[in-house]
Write a protein that holds these residues in place. Structure first.
Motif, short mmCIF file in Angstrom:
data_model
loop_
_atom_site.label_atom_id
_atom_site.label_comp_id
_atom_site.label_asym_id
_atom_site.label_seq_id
_atom_site.Cartn_x
_atom_site.Cartn_y
_atom_site.Cartn_z
N VAL A 208 35.91 -27.57 14.97
CA VAL A 208 35.18 -26.42 14.42
C VAL A 208 34.58 -25.56 15.54
CG1 VAL A 208 33.64 -25.74 12.54
CG2 VAL A 208 34.53 -28.05 12.58
N GLN A 209 35.34 -25.36 16.59
CA GLN A 209 34.85 -24.55 17.71
C GLN A 209 35.07 -23.07 17.41
OE1 GLN A 209 36.35 -25.73 21.54
NE2 GLN A 209 34.49 -24.99 22.49
N GLU A 210 34.08 -22.26 17.75
CA GLU A 210 34.17 -20.82 17.52
C GLU A 210 34.67 -20.13 18.79
OE1 GLU A 210 30.39 -19.45 16.20
OE2 GLU A 210 30.49 -20.52 14.28
N VAL A 211 35.63 -19.24 18.59
CA VAL A 211 36.29 -18.56 19.72
C VAL A 211 36.22 -17.06 19.50
CG1 VAL A 211 38.46 -18.26 20.96
CG2 VAL A 211 37.84 -20.53 20.06
N ASP A 212 35.91 -16.33 20.57
CA ASP A 212 36.05 -14.88 20.61
C ASP A 212 37.20 -14.56 21.57
OD1 ASP A 212 33.83 -14.17 18.94
OD2 ASP A 212 32.51 -14.77 20.60
N TRP A 213 38.08 -13.68 21.17
CA TRP A 213 39.21 -13.33 22.02
C TRP A 213 39.40 -11.81 22.06
CZ3 TRP A 213 43.00 -10.51 19.67
CH2 TRP A 213 43.09 -10.61 18.27
N HIS A 214 40.00 -11.35 23.12
CA HIS A 214 40.39 -9.94 23.18
C HIS A 214 41.62 -9.81 24.08
CE1 HIS A 214 37.95 -10.18 26.90
NE2 HIS A 214 38.66 -9.14 27.32
#
Length: 227
Positions: free
Chosen positions: A66-72
């Motif tokens: 349940v890890q939260e990731v931000d990507w761009h």
């Protein structure tokens, strides 16, 4: 002796601490996963990066539950007008196994770089560089249609025979006409031979005259010698 024993114990504890520290760092939570670029038609289970795609998605493996990731994604040289310009971004929460995928994504043909940021990353985001190239796929579909159209005959024609049937028909016609042509040529050849050899009478007459002249000449020679 006691002093030496204490010094030895301290050294043993320090050595154990140095040995354990790298292992603890290597298995630190949060930075033990990987992310891949996948073509939209590729299954999620494939743990292989695909750097040349058209429509694609981001596929993550082995992260914390349940890890939260931000990507761009940034435009990247050599095709970027402005290197480092963010062209697409989003966020995702991974499942209990540390796996997750984004929706299918698309970008204009060019070169890009993905940045994958999450809590617990070791100093820098995970990243991947990749190319999008949809022109080749579209071009590939167009080139296969042209030979098919030209092979099927004139547009609007009632002849629905396939190219293979047309080829077989042509071969059959050629095969059927060849014996007739051969027979005709043979007949003409035989007629010509008869025309050349059929006039037997003049040839026989000339042969007889020649034989008579030779006999007469021989007789005269013998008679002259006797005289």
């Amino acid at each position: 002796m006691r002093t030496l024993s204490r010094v030895g114990a301290v050294c043993a504890v320090a050595s154990a601490a140095f040995l354990v520290a790298p292992v603890a760092h290597a298995t630190a939570p949060g930075d033990n996963g990987t992310v891949k670029i996948h073509d939209a038609t590729t299954g999620e289970e494939l743990r292989k990066n695909e750097p040349h795609v058209c429509t694609f998605y981001l596929d993550a493996f082995g992260f914390d539950a349940v890890q939260e990731v931000d990507w761009h994604i940034e435009a990247w040289a050599p095709t970027a007008d402005v290197k480092g310009e963010t062209v697409k971004s989003g966020e995702i929460t991974l499942d209990s196994g540390g796996h997750g995928r984004t929706d299918d994504l698309s970008l204009p043909d060019g070169h890009y770089k993905l940045f994958w940021n999450f809590e617990g990353e070791n100093g820098a985001a995970k990243h991947k560089v990749f190319w999008t190239d949809c022109a080749d796929e579209e071009g590939g579909g167009g080139t296969t249609a042209t030979p098919t159209a030209s092979a099927s005959g004139t547009p609007g024609s009632d002849d629905s025979a396939s190219p293979s049937e047309s080829a077989e028909a042509g071969a059959s016609a050629s095969a059927s006409s060849s014996p007739a042509a051969s027979a005709s040529a043979s007949a003409q050849g035989s007629t010509g031979d008869l025309a050349e050899t059929g006039n037997v009478a003049p040839v026989g007459l000339l042969s007889g005259v020649s034989a008579a002249l030779l006999a007469a000449g021989g007789y005269l020679v013998v008679r002259r010698r006797r005289a």
